[in-house]
Design a protein around this motif. Structure first.
Motif, PDB file in Angstrom:
ATOM      1  N   HIS A  75       0.861  -1.347  -0.043  1.00 14.41           N
ATOM      2  CA  HIS A  75      -0.085   0.021  -0.105  1.00 14.41           C
ATOM      3  C   HIS A  75       0.911   1.260  -0.057  1.00 14.41           C
ATOM      4  CE1 HIS A  75      -3.166  -2.712   0.844  1.00 14.41           C
ATOM      5  NE2 HIS A  75      -2.558  -3.214   2.067  1.00 14.41           N
ATOM      6  N   GLU A  76       2.063   1.018  -0.407  1.00 15.24           N
ATOM      7  CA  GLU A  76       3.056   2.107  -0.182  1.00 15.24           C
ATOM      8  C   GLU A  76       2.686   3.452  -0.951  1.00 15.24           C
ATOM      9  OE1 GLU A  76       7.080   1.086  -1.445  1.00 15.24           O
ATOM     10  OE2 GLU A  76       7.861   3.318  -0.721  1.00 15.24           O
ATOM     11  N   ASN A  77       2.028   3.094  -2.315  1.00 15.21           N
ATOM     12  CA  ASN A  77       1.701   4.120  -3.031  1.00 15.21           C
ATOM     13  C   ASN A  77       0.494   5.142  -2.495  1.00 15.21           C
ATOM     14  OD1 ASN A  77       3.440   4.030  -5.065  1.00 15.21           O
ATOM     15  ND2 ASN A  77       1.928   2.756  -6.339  1.00 15.21           N
ATOM     16  N   LEU A  78      -0.494   4.156  -1.940  1.00 15.71           N
ATOM     17  CA  LEU A  78      -1.666   5.016  -1.170  1.00 15.71           C
ATOM     18  C   LEU A  78      -1.054   5.748   0.030  1.00 15.71           C
ATOM     19  CD1 LEU A  78      -4.524   5.010  -0.678  1.00 15.71           C
ATOM     20  CD2 LEU A  78      -4.209   3.172   0.945  1.00 15.71           C
ATOM     21  N   ARG A  81       0.732   9.153  -0.854  1.00 17.46           N
ATOM     22  CA  ARG A  81      -0.420  10.148  -1.060  1.00 17.46           C
ATOM     23  C   ARG A  81      -0.864  10.609   0.153  1.00 17.46           C
ATOM     24  NH1 ARG A  81      -3.482   9.592  -6.423  1.00 17.46           N
ATOM     25  NH2 ARG A  81      -3.409  11.941  -6.053  1.00 17.46           N
ATOM     26  N   VAL A  82      -1.307  10.030   1.104  1.00 19.91           N
ATOM     27  CA  VAL A  82      -2.279  10.354   2.129  1.00 19.91           C
ATOM     28  C   VAL A  82      -1.468  10.718   3.524  1.00 19.91           C
ATOM     29  CG1 VAL A  82      -4.222   8.881   1.626  1.00 19.91           C
ATOM     30  CG2 VAL A  82      -2.657   7.825   3.307  1.00 19.91           C
ATOM     31  N   LEU A  83       0.074  10.347   3.267  1.00 15.74           N
ATOM     32  CA  LEU A  83       0.741  10.863   4.475  1.00 15.74           C
ATOM     33  C   LEU A  83       1.485  11.939   4.033  1.00 15.74           C
ATOM     34  CD1 LEU A  83       2.342   7.263   5.877  1.00 15.74           C
ATOM     35  CD2 LEU A  83       0.780   8.871   6.738  1.00 15.74           C
ATOM     36  N   TYR A  84       1.204  12.488   2.578  1.00 14.92           N
ATOM     37  CA  TYR A  84       1.933  13.494   2.124  1.00 14.92           C
ATOM     38  C   TYR A  84       2.182  14.819   3.214  1.00 14.92           C
ATOM     39  CZ  TYR A  84       3.500  17.510  -0.910  1.00 14.92           C
ATOM     40  OH  TYR A  84       4.024  18.694  -1.222  1.00 14.92           O
ATOM     41  N   PRO A  85       3.156  15.498   3.461  1.00 15.91           N
ATOM     42  CA  PRO A  85       4.358  15.452   2.807  1.00 15.91           C
ATOM     43  C   PRO A  85       5.519  14.521   3.256  1.00 15.91           C
ATOM     44  CG  PRO A  85       4.305  17.240   4.404  1.00 15.91           C
ATOM     45  CD  PRO A  85       3.171  16.706   4.556  1.00 15.91           C
ATOM     46  N   THR A  87       6.512  10.089   4.044  1.00 18.53           N
ATOM     47  CA  THR A  87       6.254   9.209   3.144  1.00 18.53           C
ATOM     48  C   THR A  87       6.306   7.731   3.992  1.00 18.53           C
ATOM     49  OG1 THR A  87       8.600   8.753   2.614  1.00 18.53           O
ATOM     50  CG2 THR A  87       7.236   9.879   1.013  1.00 18.53           C
ATOM     51  N   LEU A  88       5.542   6.718   3.432  1.00 18.19           N
ATOM     52  CA  LEU A  88       5.709   5.412   4.317  1.00 18.19           C
ATOM     53  C   LEU A  88       7.315   5.253   4.785  1.00 18.19           C
ATOM     54  CD1 LEU A  88       4.367   2.884   5.420  1.00 18.19           C
ATOM     55  CD2 LEU A  88       4.837   1.829   3.127  1.00 18.19           C
ATOM     56  N   SER A  89       8.197   5.168   3.811  1.00 20.14           N
ATOM     57  CA  SER A  89       9.518   4.787   3.881  1.00 20.14           C
ATOM     58  C   SER A  89      10.223   5.933   5.125  1.00 20.14           C
ATOM     59  CB  SER A  89      10.280   4.976   2.718  1.00 20.14           C
ATOM     60  OG  SER A  89      11.284   5.483   2.684  1.00 20.14           O
ATOM     61  N   ALA A  90       9.477   7.177   5.167  1.00 22.47           N
ATOM     62  CA  ALA A  90      10.153   8.243   6.110  1.00 22.47           C
ATOM     63  C   ALA A  90       9.758   7.955   7.346  1.00 22.47           C
ATOM     64  CB  ALA A  90       9.776   9.705   5.470  1.00 22.47           C
ATOM     65  N   ARG A  91       8.502   7.408   7.531  1.00 18.84           N
ATOM     66  CA  ARG A  91       7.799   7.204   8.821  1.00 18.84           C
ATOM     67  C   ARG A  91       8.501   5.884   9.447  1.00 18.84           C
ATOM     68  NH1 ARG A  91       2.284   8.290  10.095  1.00 18.84           N
ATOM     69  NH2 ARG A  91       2.155  10.600   9.746  1.00 18.84           N
ATOM     70  N   ILE A  92       8.919   5.040   8.554  1.00 18.53           N
ATOM     71  CA  ILE A  92       9.453   3.653   9.076  1.00 18.53           C
ATOM     72  C   ILE A  92      10.816   4.051   9.470  1.00 18.53           C
ATOM     73  CG2 ILE A  92      10.247   1.420   8.350  1.00 18.53           C
ATOM     74  CD1 ILE A  92       7.311   1.350   8.595  1.00 18.53           C
ATOM     75  N   THR A  93      11.449   4.807   8.529  1.00 18.13           N
ATOM     76  CA  THR A  93      12.918   5.172   9.050  1.00 18.13           C
ATOM     77  C   THR A  93      13.085   5.870  10.300  1.00 18.13           C
ATOM     78  OG1 THR A  93      13.209   5.485   6.559  1.00 18.13           O
ATOM     79  CG2 THR A  93      15.086   6.357   8.144  1.00 18.13           C
ATOM     80  N   ASN A  94      11.924   6.939  10.414  1.00 16.22           N
ATOM     81  CA  ASN A  94      12.040   7.774  11.739  1.00 16.22           C
ATOM     82  C   ASN A  94      11.899   6.715  12.863  1.00 16.22           C
ATOM     83  OD1 ASN A  94      12.488  10.042  10.478  1.00 16.22           O
ATOM     84  ND2 ASN A  94      10.367  10.627  10.532  1.00 16.22           N
TER      85      ASN A  94
ATOM     86  N   ALA B  37      -8.906  13.514  -8.429  1.00 10.34           N
ATOM     87  CA  ALA B  37      -9.210  12.199  -7.582  1.00 10.34           C
ATOM     88  C   ALA B  37      -8.767  12.363  -6.013  1.00 10.34           C
ATOM     89  CB  ALA B  37      -8.383  11.162  -8.219  1.00 10.34           C
ATOM     90  N   GLN B  38      -9.593  12.273  -5.161  1.00  5.40           N
ATOM     91  CA  GLN B  38      -9.138  12.094  -3.901  1.00  5.40           C
ATOM     92  C   GLN B  38      -8.616  10.836  -3.488  1.00  5.40           C
ATOM     93  OE1 GLN B  38     -12.867  13.737  -1.747  1.00  5.40           O
ATOM     94  NE2 GLN B  38     -12.069  12.342  -0.035  1.00  5.40           N
ATOM     95  N   PRO B  39      -7.441  10.580  -3.046  1.00  3.13           N
ATOM     96  CA  PRO B  39      -6.619   9.529  -2.924  1.00  3.13           C
ATOM     97  C   PRO B  39      -7.575   8.650  -1.818  1.00  3.13           C
ATOM     98  CG  PRO B  39      -5.304  11.158  -1.745  1.00  3.13           C
ATOM     99  CD  PRO B  39      -6.459  11.918  -2.691  1.00  3.13           C
ATOM    100  N   ILE B  40      -8.053   9.182  -1.001  1.00  6.62           N
ATOM    101  CA  ILE B  40      -8.749   8.382  -0.015  1.00  6.62           C
ATOM    102  C   ILE B  40      -9.944   8.910   0.525  1.00  6.62           C
ATOM    103  CG2 ILE B  40      -7.682   9.452   2.062  1.00  6.62           C
ATOM    104  CD1 ILE B  40      -7.386   6.713   3.356  1.00  6.62           C
ATOM    105  N   GLU B  41     -11.036   8.257   0.691  1.00  4.96           N
ATOM    106  CA  GLU B  41     -12.394   8.663   1.094  1.00  4.96           C
ATOM    107  C   GLU B  41     -12.323   9.493   2.358  1.00  4.96           C
ATOM    108  OE1 GLU B  41     -15.320   5.359   2.012  1.00  4.96           O
ATOM    109  OE2 GLU B  41     -13.854   4.554   3.039  1.00  4.96           O
ATOM    110  N   SER B  42     -13.535  10.216   2.315  1.00  6.77           N
ATOM    111  CA  SER B  42     -13.594  10.803   3.586  1.00  6.77           C
ATOM    112  C   SER B  42     -14.863  10.350   4.468  1.00  6.77           C
ATOM    113  CB  SER B  42     -14.247  12.568   3.296  1.00  6.77           C
ATOM    114  OG  SER B  42     -13.343  13.092   2.244  1.00  6.77           O
TER     115      SER B  42
END
Lengths: 422, 154
Positions: A75-78, A81-85, A87-94, B37-42
């Motif tokens: 789910h890395e891509n997802l 996008r939702v953790l922007y700015p 990233t998954l990898s940055a969170r794991i590294t932290n 496109a909204q990446p994730i629903e609300s």
């Protein structure tokens, strides 16, 4: 054999069915739920890292972080996008870095003891901020030097630069205070000579003494060359000096105890003590001189003063004499005298200087209250006589009417039995 | 017959008229290929007045009239509202218990109903939207629906 084969086939089918169902379920997983799950897992690990006590627990958490990375890899891509700015990898590294820091912290506590590690960490944390303040202070000192050489130098510029330096000074004082709190938890007597040396080296490496020395030196240098500041500025500097001295007296002995094996450390401590004394003399002279000028400029004729006792005595004597004079003979001139002092007291001294006079131990709240009370008396007695006479006259008339009323009442009571006889 | 002079006059008038319309219409610019496109629903919880808001994506509206349309007058509000914006900019809205997904297009200060997509006669039990451009995926337990602004995509 056939039975075995049938069982094997059935088992294989079951595994396949479970796998297939799992895939279907995974396919229909809500993205929102994935994000919720990730947030929860991340928060759980973070919370656990804050309270972890042993290396084994840290290792378990590191394994959990690795599992998290695998669990959310699809789910890395997802998540990116939702953790922007982030990233998954940055969170794991932290999380991994935090786990490493925690593991090191626990290992050092095992080697050196909790109090020493806390002290070292406190010093390291504070001194990184102190270095930033010091760099800024150096540049400000250069500006001050340039101003001394410039004919355009003015009080406003000096004040601005001074305010910047004040921030650094207060920070250093807080820093040393904070270190002192950590020191209190260290039983210095229980440390071996090697451990003491190690701690001293640590403190020396962080240049804590350097920062302390620079505060003293900068202030002496500033007071030597700048006399154009306002009374408020000087009083503020005085309160900084008092705060610094308090801090130094609290922890100077403990620092000396750690540095006792090094002869140059003794010299440095002695230099700081002398510097603090010189700083006190300079700021003391400057503050009393500027205070005296301020009263003079407002046409308030106080007896000369050069310390807090003399200042308080001088103020109170002036007010006592004024109150006595006003009590004897209130007049328009007396009201004007009172007004001049009151304007200065309530517009300048109390709103702008009171906090610094108190924090520099030059005056107390009680001193201010006493003077306020005397000012109230002065205001009352200063009113012109005619006005006071009218008040007394009014009171006398009221008193006369009351007496008259009582007399009439008494007479009518006495005459009542005579009517009855008739 | 139209003389040369009259012809020129007619030409000048036409040119001036054309210029006038061009100026009156103002500047025109269209940016194409926009992906909304909204990446994730609300997932939003209605307050007692039916207002829902997602500060993350910056959307707020009232679902009372939508709920009346779905369930009738005096029906209780759902516990949560699920919303997602598709790549082409349409809002897909539904809630647990709803039989339909409502497709809205945004207008000035309003959402205009574009389509009602019936997805479940007995009502959705645990709906969730996923962004699967070019369509929007609606899942509800083991069921999956692929949606576009015009209805079910198959």
């Amino acid at each position: 054999m056939e039975k075995l084969k049938l069982t094997t086939v059935l088992a294989a089918l079951l595994v396949f069915a479970i796998g297939f169902t799992g895939q279907v379920q995974a396919q229909f997983q809500s993205d929102f739920q994935i994000k919720q799950n990730f947030d929860r897992d991340h928060a759980d690990v973070l919370d656990a890292l804050k309270t972890v006590q042993t290396t084994r627990e840290v290792n378990a958490l590191t394994a959990e972080i690795n599992q998290m990375e695998n669990r959310y890899a699809d789910h890395e891509n997802l998540l990116n996008r939702v953790l922007y700015p982030e990233t998954l990898s940055a969170r794991i590294t932290n999380l991994r870095e935090l786990a490493n820091v925690t593991a090191n912290h626990i290992a050092r506590i095992g080697e050196k003891g909790d109090a020493i590690v806390v002290l070292e960490e406190r010093i390291a944390e504070l001194t990184s901020d102190a270095a930033r303040y010091q760099a800024r202070a150096d540049s400000l000192n250069n500006e001050l030097d340039a101003m001394r050489r410039s004919r355009d130098a003015n009080a406003a510029q000096a004040r601005r630069l001074r305010q910047e330096l004040d921030k650094r000074d207060s920070f250093i004082i807080k820093m040393v205070d904070s270190i002192f709190v950590a020191y209190e938890n260290v039983d210095l007597a229980s440390l071996s000579p090697g451990e003491r040396r190690g701690l001293a080296l640590e403190i020396d490496a962080q240049n804590v003494f350097g920062y302390i020395e620079s505060v003293v030196d900068n202030n002496i240098s500033f007071l030597d060359t700048h006399t154009e500041l306002s009374t408020e500025d000087f009083l503020k500097l005085y309160s900084v000096q008092v705060e610094f001295k308090r801090m130094w007296e609290n922890m100077g002995a403990d620092l000396a105890e750690i540095y006792v094996s090094e002869t140059n450390r003794r010299e440095r401590v002695s230099d700081i003590v002398e510097g603090v004394d010189e700083w006190e003399i300079l700021i003391d002279n400057a503050a009393w001189s500027t205070l005296s000028d301020a009263f003079e400029q407002n046409n308030i004729d106080l007896a000369p003063f050069s310390n807090s006792l003399q200042f308080n005595t001088s103020l109170n004597t002036f007010l006592d004499e004024s109150v006595a004079r006003a009590e004897e003979n209130g007049s328009e001139e007396e009201v004007a005298e009172y007004q001049r002092f009151a304007d200065f007291w309530y517009n300048d001294v109390k709103p702008r200087w009171q906090q610094y006079l108190i924090s520099a131990n030059l005056m107390t709240y009680e001193n201010f209250n006493t003077i306020d009370a005397k000012l109230s008396d002065w205001q009352l007695y200063a009113q012109p006589t005619s006005y006071t006479t009218l008040i007394f006259l009014g009171l006398a008339v009221i008193l006369f009417l009351v007496m008259l009323g009582l007399w009439i009442r008494e007479r009518s009571t006495k005459s009542y039995p005579q009517h009855k006889e008739v | 017959m139209v003389s040369m002079k009259q012809f020129r006059l007619l030409g000048n008038i036409s040119a001036v008229t054309l210029l006038f319309f061009a100026v009156a219409c103002g500047p025109s610019l269209t940016l194409t290929g926009v992906d909304y496109a909204q990446p994730i629903e609300s997932v939003m919880i209605p307050d007692q007045d039916g207002n829902v808001e997602d500060v993350r994506v910056g959307v707020r509206f009232n679902v009372t009239s939508l709920n009346v349309k779905e369930r009738g007058e005096d029906s209780p509000l759902p516990n949560e509202i699920r919303l997602i914006r598709s790549r082409d900019g349409y809002y897909f809205i539904t809630a647990p218990g709803y039989q339909n997904v409502y497709v809205f297009k945004s207008d000035e200060g309003s959402l205009e109903l574009e389509e009602i997509i019936e997805v479940s006669e007995e009502g959705l039990s645990n709906p969730a939207f996923n962004q699967r451009a070019p369509h929007v995926q609606l899942i509800d337990g083991p069921n999956e629906y692929r949606l576009t602004k015009d209805g079910l995509a198959n």
